[in-house]
Design a protein around this motif. Structure first.
Motif, PDB file in Angstrom:
ATOM      1  N   LEU A 138       1.122  -1.481  -0.042  1.00  0.00           N
ATOM      2  CA  LEU A 138       0.256   0.152   0.004  1.00  0.00           C
ATOM      3  C   LEU A 138       0.968   1.326   0.098  1.00  0.00           C
ATOM      4  CD1 LEU A 138      -3.176   0.721   0.287  1.00  0.00           C
ATOM      5  CD2 LEU A 138      -2.482   0.883   2.337  1.00  0.00           C
ATOM      6  N   GLN A 139       1.986   0.980   0.476  1.00  0.00           N
ATOM      7  CA  GLN A 139       3.200   2.684   1.108  1.00  0.00           C
ATOM      8  C   GLN A 139       3.102   2.925  -0.704  1.00  0.00           C
ATOM      9  OE1 GLN A 139       5.389   1.038   4.435  1.00  0.00           O
ATOM     10  NE2 GLN A 139       4.425   2.902   5.779  1.00  0.00           N
ATOM     11  N   LEU A 140       3.752   1.518  -0.889  1.00  0.00           N
ATOM     12  CA  LEU A 140       4.059   1.787  -2.652  1.00  0.00           C
ATOM     13  C   LEU A 140       3.325   2.651  -2.954  1.00  0.00           C
ATOM     14  CD1 LEU A 140       7.258   1.321  -4.399  1.00  0.00           C
ATOM     15  CD2 LEU A 140       6.276  -0.951  -4.594  1.00  0.00           C
ATOM     16  N   LYS A 141       2.454   2.067  -4.038  1.00  0.00           N
ATOM     17  CA  LYS A 141       1.283   2.757  -4.104  1.00  0.00           C
ATOM     18  C   LYS A 141       1.076   4.540  -4.019  1.00  0.00           C
ATOM     19  CE  LYS A 141      -1.571  -1.563  -6.037  1.00  0.00           C
ATOM     20  NZ  LYS A 141      -3.139  -1.746  -5.442  1.00  0.00           N
ATOM     21  N   GLU A 142       1.066   4.684  -2.788  1.00  0.00           N
ATOM     22  CA  GLU A 142       0.295   5.234  -2.379  1.00  0.00           C
ATOM     23  C   GLU A 142       2.083   6.481  -2.480  1.00  0.00           C
ATOM     24  OE1 GLU A 142      -2.554   5.075   1.196  1.00  0.00           O
ATOM     25  OE2 GLU A 142       0.105   5.242   1.576  1.00  0.00           O
ATOM     26  N   ALA A 143       3.120   5.748  -2.620  1.00  0.00           N
ATOM     27  CA  ALA A 143       4.323   7.065  -2.618  1.00  0.00           C
ATOM     28  C   ALA A 143       4.574   6.968  -4.406  1.00  0.00           C
ATOM     29  CB  ALA A 143       5.497   5.715  -2.530  1.00  0.00           C
ATOM     30  N   VAL A 144       4.153   5.993  -5.383  1.00  0.00           N
ATOM     31  CA  VAL A 144       4.240   6.070  -6.702  1.00  0.00           C
ATOM     32  C   VAL A 144       3.554   7.077  -6.975  1.00  0.00           C
ATOM     33  CG1 VAL A 144       3.638   5.493  -8.340  1.00  0.00           C
ATOM     34  CG2 VAL A 144       4.874   3.646  -6.801  1.00  0.00           C
ATOM     35  N   HIS A 145       1.806   6.726  -6.854  1.00  0.00           N
ATOM     36  CA  HIS A 145       1.098   8.118  -7.032  1.00  0.00           C
ATOM     37  C   HIS A 145       1.563   9.691  -6.163  1.00  0.00           C
ATOM     38  CE1 HIS A 145      -2.559   6.636  -8.540  1.00  0.00           C
ATOM     39  NE2 HIS A 145      -2.922   5.540  -7.573  1.00  0.00           N
TER      40      HIS A 145
END
Ligand code: KIV
Length: 301
Positions: free
Chosen positions: A248-255
């Motif tokens: 989840l953190q990776l997805k949010e970071a990419v956004h």
């Protein structure tokens, strides 16, 4: 004179001693340098397994059957460079130990000689596997067994299913575990077996049982690191407890990253950029101007 104390890795004998003292064994899988380095803290990870589950979580295969010796060695080497205290166990991939004894011994030895592993793990307790465990132990290669759900047999087991759910299969599991112990294995992973059955096996063995989906009575526990940190999105088995939300953190970071690039917020002109010497800026501007004037003009035909 100063004394240099070298950090010592945990040994298979120390794992057995932990069982004798009733101390739980903590372990995780690891498949690359940075993760291994972060996990390898004093008193935290007793052993690290470079499991062939990396075929699914790192390489994107549907199961572990496609994983090769070269895939495993590549990751075992990386993990060994990131660890200094945990015992490093390398999983033997499908077909690397199933053809005949000589090729199996050579492949197991490669994990120690080329990969710097301290031990290997083998699935099942077939006749060939048991004689291999005996031979490897005799020549100095410690072996961890793996019973219950053995992912390399997913085709014959008919899918990812809980094992030893009837008395005849419990009897077989106990016999296999005892045979591995007698052949010289220093520990046995029990994967996806009922807790009550794992408790019986644990009590009947003098070597430690390491559970994954096998309940709390096992001498130790292991989880696949990508499941553990919440980075493997494809599925979450019932027995997995997720200790992080890295996916989840990776997805949010990419956004966030994309938004910052699109808005011109990244990179910051001072803290995230380098600058040409101020006294040379005028020369740079003049160079650009002259260069632009000299640029050939292409005519369209
Ligand atoms: O490959 C692997 O990660 C394993 C663990 C599930 C024990 O064998």
């Amino acid at each position: 004179m100063s004394v240099i104390t070298k950090q010592r890795r945990l040994t298979p004998q120390q794992l057995i001693a932990k069982k004798q003292r009733g101390e739980k064994i903590v372990s995780l899988t690891a498949d690359e340098y940075s993760t291994a380095n972060l996990i390898d803290q004093p008193g935290v990870g007793d052993f690290l397994l470079v499991g062939d589950s990396l075929g699914m979580v790192v390489l994107g295969y549907p199961d572990t059957l496609s994983v090769t010796m070269e895939d495993m060695l590549h990751h075992v080497k990386a993990v060994s460079r990131g660890t200094s205290q945990a015992l490093l166990v390398a999983d033997m991939p499908f077909m690397s130990v199933h053809v005949d004894l000589p090729s199996a011994v050579r492949n197991a030895a490669r994990m120690l000689q080329e990969g710097n592993a301290n031990a290997v793990k083998l699935e099942g307790a077939s006749e060939l596997t048991l004689s291999l465990v005996k031979h490897l132990t005799e020549i100095g290669i410690p072996v961890m067994g793996h019973l219950g759900f053995t992912p390399q047999s997913v085709q014959t087991l008919g899918g990812f299913k809980v094992q030893a759910k009837s008395m005849p299969t419990v009897k077989q599991l106990v016999e296999d575990a005892k045979a591995l112990e007698a052949a010289g294995a220093f520990a046995v992973v029990l994967e996806m077996v009922p807790s009550e059955v794992a408790a019986v096996v644990t009590r009947l063995l003098t070597i430690p049982t390491i559970g994954i989906g096998a309940g709390v009575a096992c001498d130790g526990q292991i989880l696949v690191v990508d499941d553990f940190i919440g980075r493997f999105p494809d599925f979450k088995p019932k027995f997995v407890r997720t200790y992080g939300k890295m996916g989840l953190q990776l997805k949010e970071a990419v956004h966030h990253y994309a938004t910052d690039i699109l808005s011109g917020e990244f990179p910051h002109p001072d803290t995230e950029s380098f600058h040409f010497p101020a006294e040379e800026l005028e020369a740079l501007r003049e160079f650009e101007e002259t260069y632009a004037l000299q640029e050939p003009v292409y005519e369209s035909c």
